[in-house]
Design a protein around this motif. Structure first.
Motif: not given
Length: 396
Positions: A59-68, A158-162, A164-171, A205-210
């Motif tokens: 949950r570090t570096d802003g990931n808590s906003a995505l994962g709680g 290692v890939i974090d929440f951010k 994964f979310a960013a990758l799905t947004d890009v595509v 269709r889901v992207a980002g946080h969803r």
């Protein structure tokens, strides 16, 4: 997912985008190689590569906003698979290791430089939390995978929440289909109320946080097991690759993808620069989705945990060690009660296992197995993943 990230580096190199190196190089984080065990399996003789991919639950570096959760929480791993890239550099197999799998964790290095005592029959994801640091312990997970498989891990990513979310947004998102409405309590079973609806039943269709919520979902679909979630994640990644292949990666997409990836990756020192990542990516540029198979380590339930099935697992590791193809099979027999896509019981009494006892698996997940070794229910491979999402969700 990792192949997609590496593909972005291939395209950057092909475009002669050297001016981006300094920008991206500063993004890359590496873990301490001092934590990698000295007593390791020998490297294989072929050109094959084993890449450990860990989905961080930190949950570090802003990931808590995505994962709680608490931003000061201990680093955890949510998912992991070992990607074996064959010596021809055109074929690959990803072997998922459920986080609840009971394994032996070897000695691992703590932040103060001391080493732990070995732990027997401990949940696999506990290795990542050894040392109780916020960013986790990728080296300990790598040591554990090497002990479990007898295979040398060439690289760890290692890939974090951010990321994964960013990758799905890009595509531009991935199309999924849910068999029922999903609510906040399904994602967080500790809630005392159902909460708001996160996903409506049906195609979307889901992207980002969803997209992140979708792949993390465990309790709202199927039997609520981690095994079911792994199947959905495998199918989702297959659909993601298929979409990228159909859409193409344009120059305007490559830079955002590479920037998001490097900000969200932690890698071993062997991949700790853009040059190293690009060189490694170029060596894998011919690996194709159509030649990539997703399987899960041979398993069975042991109470609330997952136990590795032997001798099936040993055969699987031996096939990878000798760079032979594996059978893309599920690990438990299907039946009408488990909601298998066909709704039919298994036609073979063969016990759970990925690799036939003959040690000679079929070369392609699309080639029928012989009746005596036919898998009861195939893991969705990348070629069929997009078409099977709706069906697969029903049996999680």
């Amino acid at each position: 997912m990792v192949l997609l990230v590496l593909l972005s580096f291939v395209l950057l190199v092909a475009a002669g985008a050297g001016w981006l190196y300094l920008r991206l190089n500063a993004n890359i984080d590496t873990f301490d190689a001092d934590g990698i065990a000295a007593d390791r399996p020998r490297a294989g003789a072929s050109r094959a590569q084993n890449v450990l991919v860990i989905g961080s639950d930190a949950r570090t570096d802003g990931n808590s906003a995505l994962g709680g959760g608490d931003s000061e929480d201990v680093g955890r791993s949510d998912t992991a698979f070992l990607l074996h890239v064959y010596g021809d550099r055109k074929h690959a197999v990803a072997v998922s290791i459920p986080r609840d799998t009971l394994v032996d964790i070897p000695p691992c290095r703590l932040p103060d430089g001391t080493w732990t005592q070995p732990q027997r029959r401990t949940m696999f994801n506990a290795a990542y939390s050894v040392g109780q640091t916020a960013k986790g312990n990728p080296a300990c997970t790598q040591n554990t995978v090497e002990k479990l498989t007898g295979l040398r891990v060439d690289h760890t990513v290692v890939i974090d929440f951010k990321g994964f979310a960013a990758l799905t947004d890009v595509v531009g998102g991935v199309d999924v289909c849910l068999p029922q409405d999903v609510y906040e309590q399904d994602l967080n079973p500790h809630r005392t109320t159902r909460g708001e609806r996160l996903f409506a039943r049906g195609e979307q269709r889901v992207a980002g946080h969803r997209a992140l919520d979708y792949v993390r979902l465990r309790h709202g679909i199927g039997d609520g097991s981690d095994i079911g979630r792994i199947k959905r994640q495998q199918a989702f990644v297959g659909s993601l690759f298929k979409k990228v292949k159909s859409d193409g990666l344009t120059p305007t997409r490559v830079l955002p993808l590479a920037d998001a990836a490097t900000r969200s990756l932690t890698v071993d020192p062997g991949l700790g620069s853009v040059e190293k990542l690009a060189s490694f990516a170029l060596s894998l540029k011919d690996v194709d989705l159509h030649h990539t198979t997703f399987v899960t380590v041979p398993w069975r339930y042991e109470g609330a945990r997952v136990a590795v099935v032997e001798p099936d697992a040993t055969r699987l590791w031996e096939l990878l060690r000798t760079d032979r193809p594996v059978d893309g099979a599920d690990l438990r027999p299907a039946g009408p009660s488990d909601g298998s896509p066909s709704g039919r019981p298994a036609t073979s009494p063969t016990p759970p296992g990925t690799v036939p006892s003959s040690g000679t698996p079929r070369a392609s997940a699309d080639t029928p197995a012989s009746p005596s070794t036919a898998p009861a229910r195939p893991v969705p491979d990348a070629r069929r993943a997009d078409d099977q999402l709706c069906a697969d969700l029903s049996y999680g």
